[in-house]
Scaffold this motif. Structure first.
Motif, PDB file in Angstrom:
ATOM      1  N   GLY A  42      13.671  13.145  23.542  1.00 21.99           N
ATOM      2  CA  GLY A  42      12.421  12.901  23.295  1.00 21.99           C
ATOM      3  C   GLY A  42      11.901  13.946  22.394  1.00 21.99           C
ATOM      4  N   ASP A  43      10.682  13.928  21.906  1.00 20.34           N
ATOM      5  CA  ASP A  43      10.013  14.700  20.815  1.00 20.34           C
ATOM      6  C   ASP A  43       9.522  16.020  21.627  1.00 20.34           C
ATOM      7  N   VAL A  44       9.688  16.964  20.906  1.00 16.44           N
ATOM      8  CA  VAL A  44       9.132  18.378  21.373  1.00 16.44           C
ATOM      9  C   VAL A  44       7.907  18.599  20.708  1.00 16.44           C
ATOM     10  N   THR A  45       6.721  18.723  21.669  1.00 22.46           N
ATOM     11  CA  THR A  45       5.331  18.863  20.949  1.00 22.46           C
ATOM     12  C   THR A  45       4.594  19.782  22.094  1.00 22.46           C
ATOM     13  N   MET A  46       3.440  20.207  21.370  1.00 22.94           N
ATOM     14  CA  MET A  46       2.650  21.061  22.248  1.00 22.94           C
ATOM     15  C   MET A  46       2.301  20.585  23.504  1.00 22.94           C
ATOM     16  N   GLY A  47       2.734  21.270  24.636  1.00 20.80           N
ATOM     17  CA  GLY A  47       2.732  20.848  26.109  1.00 20.80           C
ATOM     18  C   GLY A  47       3.927  20.171  26.539  1.00 20.80           C
ATOM     19  N   THR A  48       4.842  19.968  25.996  1.00 16.99           N
ATOM     20  CA  THR A  48       6.106  19.504  26.197  1.00 16.99           C
ATOM     21  C   THR A  48       6.521  20.670  27.368  1.00 16.99           C
ATOM     22  N   VAL A  49       7.246  20.217  28.277  1.00 19.02           N
ATOM     23  CA  VAL A  49       7.697  21.241  29.486  1.00 19.02           C
ATOM     24  C   VAL A  49       9.386  21.209  29.360  1.00 19.02           C
ATOM     25  N   ILE A  50       9.820  22.230  28.929  1.00 18.67           N
ATOM     26  CA  ILE A  50      11.188  22.486  28.538  1.00 18.67           C
ATOM     27  C   ILE A  50      12.019  22.672  29.764  1.00 18.67           C
ATOM     28  N   PRO A  51      13.032  21.630  29.931  1.00 17.45           N
ATOM     29  CA  PRO A  51      13.958  21.878  31.193  1.00 17.45           C
ATOM     30  C   PRO A  51      14.495  22.978  31.649  1.00 17.45           C
ATOM     31  N   ASP A  52      14.674  23.267  32.842  1.00 14.47           N
ATOM     32  CA  ASP A  52      15.059  24.370  33.538  1.00 14.47           C
ATOM     33  C   ASP A  52      16.685  24.748  33.215  1.00 14.47           C
ATOM     34  N   ASP A  53      17.302  23.806  32.861  1.00 20.00           N
ATOM     35  CA  ASP A  53      18.641  24.061  32.488  1.00 20.00           C
ATOM     36  C   ASP A  53      18.738  24.470  31.015  1.00 20.00           C
ATOM     37  N   VAL A  54      17.757  24.549  30.066  1.00 23.80           N
ATOM     38  CA  VAL A  54      17.717  24.860  28.591  1.00 23.80           C
ATOM     39  C   VAL A  54      17.498  26.477  28.891  1.00 23.80           C
ATOM     40  N   PRO A  55      18.577  27.071  28.138  1.00 22.17           N
ATOM     41  CA  PRO A  55      18.259  28.577  28.224  1.00 22.17           C
ATOM     42  C   PRO A  55      17.399  28.859  27.109  1.00 22.17           C
ATOM     43  N   LEU A  56      16.338  29.860  27.592  1.00 18.01           N
ATOM     44  CA  LEU A  56      15.221  30.482  26.553  1.00 18.01           C
ATOM     45  C   LEU A  56      15.619  31.509  26.107  1.00 18.01           C
ATOM     46  N   VAL A  57      15.114  32.035  24.910  1.00 24.98           N
ATOM     47  CA  VAL A  57      15.371  33.451  24.363  1.00 24.98           C
ATOM     48  C   VAL A  57      14.320  34.133  24.313  1.00 24.98           C
ATOM     49  N   ALA A  58      14.436  35.339  24.905  1.00 27.79           N
ATOM     50  CA  ALA A  58      13.100  36.219  25.085  1.00 27.79           C
ATOM     51  C   ALA A  58      12.615  36.727  23.616  1.00 27.79           C
ATOM     52  N   VAL A  59      11.202  37.073  23.708  1.00 29.16           N
ATOM     53  CA  VAL A  59      10.711  37.492  22.527  1.00 29.16           C
ATOM     54  C   VAL A  59      10.414  38.895  22.724  1.00 29.16           C
ATOM     55  N   PRO A  60      11.243  39.845  22.201  1.00 31.72           N
ATOM     56  CA  PRO A  60      10.830  41.459  22.478  1.00 31.72           C
ATOM     57  C   PRO A  60       9.602  41.777  22.601  1.00 31.72           C
ATOM     58  N   ASP A  61       9.044  42.827  23.499  1.00 29.79           N
ATOM     59  CA  ASP A  61       7.794  43.139  23.723  1.00 29.79           C
ATOM     60  C   ASP A  61       6.766  42.030  23.932  1.00 29.79           C
ATOM     61  N   GLN A  62       7.105  40.734  24.209  1.00 27.69           N
ATOM     62  CA  GLN A  62       6.279  40.013  24.696  1.00 27.69           C
ATOM     63  C   GLN A  62       6.773  39.254  25.753  1.00 27.69           C
ATOM     64  N   PRO A  63       6.515  39.730  27.071  1.00 35.70           N
ATOM     65  CA  PRO A  63       6.981  39.094  28.248  1.00 35.70           C
ATOM     66  C   PRO A  63       6.458  37.718  28.610  1.00 35.70           C
TER      67      PRO A  63
END
Length: 173
Positions: A127-148
């Motif tokens: 599906g489309d990734v737009t504002m408000g979309t919930v990213i599935p738990d199995d998708v790894p996220l990359v941390a933004v340094p100094d922005q917890p």
């Protein structure tokens, strides 16, 4: 003067948890129900037409139940929590922060600069990734340094900034 009263009343109901159902009955949505919906975001659904108090949610849309408030369920539309009466499937509460980023809605410029200058391999999300979309738990996220508060991913069309706590997209390029 009548328009001013209507706008003032609408603002009061939007922020107080009170709603006017289609039959002009004031419905008070429990704070615990609103808290649950915010803590348990759902994938957004598409509603044709204007969404407002009293709108009847079509049977084709799955309304998630709110465990501690059995008379209510919820959906997310455009990143906005919407509480529905389970009996009549009528909208009884709409959050007034549609698609907003946390707090004041401003994404720090340094966060945007960082994710744009540090691309990652794109992930595939249905599906489309737009504002408000919930990213599935199995998708790894990359941390933004100094922005917890934030993480990010690159999807098919570019970067998406994610609120880490809810895994909700708060900005996309």
């Amino acid at each position: 003067m009548k328009k001013v009263f209507i706008v003032t009343a609408a603002a009061f109901f939007a922020t107080s948890g009170l709603a006017i159902a289609q039959d002009s009955v004031v419905v008070e949505v429990p704070q615990s129900a609103r808290d649950y919906v915010i803590a348990h975001p759902a994938d957004p659904v598409v509603i044709e037409g204007d969404l407002s108090q009293g709108y009847v949610v079509p049977e084709t849309i799955v309304v998630r139940p709110i465990p501690e408030s059995p008379g209510y369920g919820y959906i997310y539309v455009d990143g906005r929590p919407v509480i529905v009466s389970m009996e009549k499937r009528e909208v009884v509460y709409l959050s007034d922060n549609a698609g907003a980023a946390p707090d004041d809605g401003a994404i720090p410029d340094d966060v945007v600069s960082y994710i744009e200058t540090n691309p990652t391999d794109p992930v595939v999300i249905d599906g489309d990734v737009t504002m408000g979309t919930v990213i599935p738990d199995d998708v790894p996220l990359v941390a933004v340094p100094d922005q917890p508060r934030y993480s990010y991913v690159y999807v098919q069309d570019g970067p998406a900034l994610i609120e880490r706590e809810t895994r909700r997209v708060v900005w996309v390029r």
